[in-house]
Design a protein around this motif. Structure first.
Motif, PDB file in Angstrom:
ATOM      1  N   GLY A  51       0.784  -1.227   0.000  1.00  0.00           N
ATOM      2  CA  GLY A  51       0.000   0.000   0.000  1.00  0.00           C
ATOM      3  C   GLY A  51       0.815   1.275   0.000  1.00  0.00           C
ATOM      4  N   LEU A  52       1.976   1.252  -0.631  1.00  0.00           N
ATOM      5  CA  LEU A  52       2.871   2.400  -0.606  1.00  0.00           C
ATOM      6  C   LEU A  52       2.625   3.373  -1.754  1.00  0.00           C
ATOM      7  N   GLY A  53       1.878   2.942  -2.748  1.00  0.00           N
ATOM      8  CA  GLY A  53       1.641   3.772  -3.921  1.00  0.00           C
ATOM      9  C   GLY A  53       1.310   2.884  -5.103  1.00  0.00           C
ATOM     10  N   PRO A  54       1.180   3.459  -6.294  1.00  0.00           N
ATOM     11  CA  PRO A  54       0.852   2.662  -7.469  1.00  0.00           C
ATOM     12  C   PRO A  54       1.923   1.617  -7.765  1.00  0.00           C
ATOM     13  N   VAL A  55       1.481   0.503  -8.330  1.00  0.00           N
ATOM     14  CA  VAL A  55       2.370  -0.597  -8.673  1.00  0.00           C
ATOM     15  C   VAL A  55       2.368  -0.780 -10.187  1.00  0.00           C
ATOM     16  N   GLU A  56       3.568  -0.865 -10.755  1.00  0.00           N
ATOM     17  CA  GLU A  56       3.712  -1.135 -12.179  1.00  0.00           C
ATOM     18  C   GLU A  56       4.497  -2.421 -12.372  1.00  0.00           C
ATOM     19  N   LEU A  57       4.032  -3.268 -13.275  1.00  0.00           N
ATOM     20  CA  LEU A  57       4.727  -4.488 -13.634  1.00  0.00           C
ATOM     21  C   LEU A  57       5.384  -4.261 -14.984  1.00  0.00           C
ATOM     22  N   TRP A  58       6.712  -4.163 -14.963  1.00  0.00           N
ATOM     23  CA  TRP A  58       7.477  -3.938 -16.187  1.00  0.00           C
ATOM     24  C   TRP A  58       7.873  -5.306 -16.753  1.00  0.00           C
ATOM     25  N   CYS A  59       7.351  -5.598 -17.931  1.00  0.00           N
ATOM     26  CA  CYS A  59       7.394  -6.949 -18.490  1.00  0.00           C
ATOM     27  C   CYS A  59       8.378  -7.056 -19.652  1.00  0.00           C
ATOM     28  N   THR A  60       8.900  -8.242 -19.821  1.00  0.00           N
ATOM     29  CA  THR A  60       9.690  -8.566 -20.995  1.00  0.00           C
ATOM     30  C   THR A  60       9.357  -9.989 -21.413  1.00  0.00           C
ATOM     31  N   PRO A  61       9.301 -10.331 -22.708  1.00  0.00           N
ATOM     32  CA  PRO A  61       9.590  -9.443 -23.841  1.00  0.00           C
ATOM     33  C   PRO A  61       8.444  -8.513 -24.211  1.00  0.00           C
ATOM     34  N   SER A  62       7.231  -8.748 -23.688  1.00  0.00           N
ATOM     35  CA  SER A  62       6.095  -7.871 -23.951  1.00  0.00           C
ATOM     36  C   SER A  62       5.101  -8.022 -22.801  1.00  0.00           C
ATOM     37  N   GLU A  70      -3.713 -11.259 -16.737  1.00  0.00           N
ATOM     38  CA  GLU A  70      -4.533 -11.646 -15.587  1.00  0.00           C
ATOM     39  C   GLU A  70      -4.247 -10.753 -14.384  1.00  0.00           C
ATOM     40  N   LEU A  71      -2.970 -10.516 -14.113  1.00  0.00           N
ATOM     41  CA  LEU A  71      -2.599  -9.711 -12.954  1.00  0.00           C
ATOM     42  C   LEU A  71      -3.112  -8.276 -13.070  1.00  0.00           C
ATOM     43  N   ALA A  72      -3.205  -7.783 -14.297  1.00  0.00           N
ATOM     44  CA  ALA A  72      -3.636  -6.399 -14.505  1.00  0.00           C
ATOM     45  C   ALA A  72      -5.138  -6.274 -14.700  1.00  0.00           C
ATOM     46  N   ALA A  73      -5.848  -7.389 -14.745  1.00  0.00           N
ATOM     47  CA  ALA A  73      -7.264  -7.374 -15.133  1.00  0.00           C
ATOM     48  C   ALA A  73      -8.144  -6.569 -14.187  1.00  0.00           C
ATOM     49  N   ASN A  74      -7.806  -6.560 -12.901  1.00  0.00           N
ATOM     50  CA  ASN A  74      -8.688  -5.848 -11.954  1.00  0.00           C
ATOM     51  C   ASN A  74      -8.306  -4.376 -11.790  1.00  0.00           C
ATOM     52  N   GLY A  75      -7.328  -3.925 -12.560  1.00  0.00           N
ATOM     53  CA  GLY A  75      -6.957  -2.516 -12.535  1.00  0.00           C
ATOM     54  C   GLY A  75      -6.049  -2.107 -11.392  1.00  0.00           C
ATOM     55  N   THR A  76      -5.585  -3.079 -10.593  1.00  0.00           N
ATOM     56  CA  THR A  76      -4.728  -2.755  -9.450  1.00  0.00           C
ATOM     57  C   THR A  76      -3.332  -2.335  -9.885  1.00  0.00           C
ATOM     58  N   ILE A  77      -2.834  -2.959 -10.945  1.00  0.00           N
ATOM     59  CA  ILE A  77      -1.486  -2.644 -11.417  1.00  0.00           C
ATOM     60  C   ILE A  77      -1.539  -2.206 -12.878  1.00  0.00           C
ATOM     61  N   ARG A  78      -0.494  -1.537 -13.277  1.00  0.00           N
ATOM     62  CA  ARG A  78      -0.347  -1.097 -14.668  1.00  0.00           C
ATOM     63  C   ARG A  78       0.794  -1.886 -15.300  1.00  0.00           C
ATOM     64  N   LEU A  79       0.583  -2.342 -16.524  1.00  0.00           N
ATOM     65  CA  LEU A  79       1.620  -3.061 -17.252  1.00  0.00           C
ATOM     66  C   LEU A  79       2.449  -2.095 -18.087  1.00  0.00           C
ATOM     67  N   ARG A  80       3.750  -2.314 -18.080  1.00  0.00           N
ATOM     68  CA  ARG A  80       4.671  -1.551 -18.916  1.00  0.00           C
ATOM     69  C   ARG A  80       5.621  -2.540 -19.580  1.00  0.00           C
ATOM     70  N   GLU A  81       6.101  -2.201 -20.747  1.00  0.00           N
ATOM     71  CA  GLU A  81       7.060  -3.056 -21.446  1.00  0.00           C
ATOM     72  C   GLU A  81       8.470  -2.554 -21.163  1.00  0.00           C
ATOM     73  N   GLN A  82       9.369  -3.462 -20.771  1.00  0.00           N
ATOM     74  CA  GLN A  82      10.748  -3.064 -20.519  1.00  0.00           C
ATOM     75  C   GLN A  82      11.390  -2.612 -21.824  1.00  0.00           C
ATOM     76  N   PRO A  83      12.168  -1.535 -21.782  1.00  0.00           N
ATOM     77  CA  PRO A  83      12.827  -1.052 -22.995  1.00  0.00           C
ATOM     78  C   PRO A  83      14.016  -1.933 -23.357  1.00  0.00           C
ATOM     79  N   PRO A  84      14.598  -1.712 -24.529  1.00  0.00           N
ATOM     80  CA  PRO A  84      15.795  -2.468 -24.899  1.00  0.00           C
ATOM     81  C   PRO A  84      16.976  -2.121 -23.993  1.00  0.00           C
ATOM     82  N   GLY A  85      17.997  -2.967 -24.053  1.00  0.00           N
ATOM     83  CA  GLY A  85      19.215  -2.708 -23.291  1.00  0.00           C
ATOM     84  C   GLY A  85      19.463  -3.767 -22.236  1.00  0.00           C
ATOM     85  N   ASP A  86      20.617  -3.663 -21.577  1.00  0.00           N
ATOM     86  CA  ASP A  86      20.929  -4.618 -20.523  1.00  0.00           C
ATOM     87  C   ASP A  86      20.087  -4.293 -19.291  1.00  0.00           C
TER      88      ASP A  86
END
Length: 199
Positions: A51-62, A70-86
């Motif tokens: 409960g510290l603030g918004p949660v984002e799940l940064w995913c790879t490869p997409s 499924e994890l994002a379906a209830n709107g609790t978290i936001r999905l983001r795609e990891q950018p290129p790079g190490d």
């Protein structure tokens, strides 16, 4: 408007044969992917429960893996795609993004069964109390958590990710930047067959 905190969870899609490959000799491709899926669920659950603030799940490869959707379906978290790079470039990008709108940012991986609400709250407390950074050391010489109130590319450049030198090199970088930083108790992550013992 600068908000208080954001939690970022980094995760690789739990695809058999493509994730936790070092565990395949012990668990098989499906078993390794199933374990990884369990660990992702745990990391996200703890991040949300803290409960510290918004949660984002940064995913790879997409972001389009069924687990992520499924994890994002209830709107609790936001999905983001990891950018290129190490790994360092990707973490730096995620933390820069979070700190553009939040005073504090916590980033965790999805390999650690030891995450708890109390652990994440301790990291938040360290930052809110004046530390510029907080580290959650991993027993293998890396770290399972990094939290920042500001960012600097030197923290993530030319680090030998996946080796036992990551934590020590990061400490040296923080000292060189003259940043105040705190450390949490050591946790174990699960990457290799030996990590499965007593975990």
């Amino acid at each position: 408007m600068i908000l208080a905190s954001k939690i970022i969870v980094f995760a690789k899609a739990p695809e058999p044969g493509k994730t936790k490959t070092r565990l395949i000799p012990r668990l098989g491709a499906e078993g390794a992917a199933d374990l990884h899926q369990t660990l992702i669920r745990h990391a996200v659950a703890m991040a949300c429960a803290a409960g510290l603030g918004p949660v984002e799940l940064w995913c790879t490869p997409s972001t389009d893996h069924p687990l992520f959707e499924e994890l994002a379906a209830n709107g609790t978290i936001r999905l983001r795609e990891q950018p290129p790079g190490d790994l360092g470039a990707r973490m730096r990008a995620a933390l820069y993004d979070a700190l553009a709108t939040h005073a504090r940012a916590l980033l965790i991986g999805s390999d650690c069964p030891g995450y708890s609400v109390e652990y994440l709250k301790s990291a938040e407390t360290a930052l809110a109390s004046g530390s510029d950074a907080v580290l959650g050391p991993a027993a293998d010489g890396g770290y399972v958590l990094i939290g920042l109130t500001k960012n600097h590319p030197d923290l993530f450049s030319n680090i030998p990710w996946g080796t036992g030198n990551v934590l020590q090199m990061t400490r040296r970088r923080l000292h060189r930047l003259d940043w105040r930083f705190a450390e949490l108790p050591v946790l174990h992550d699960i990457d290799r067959p030996d990590d499965l013992i007593d975990r």
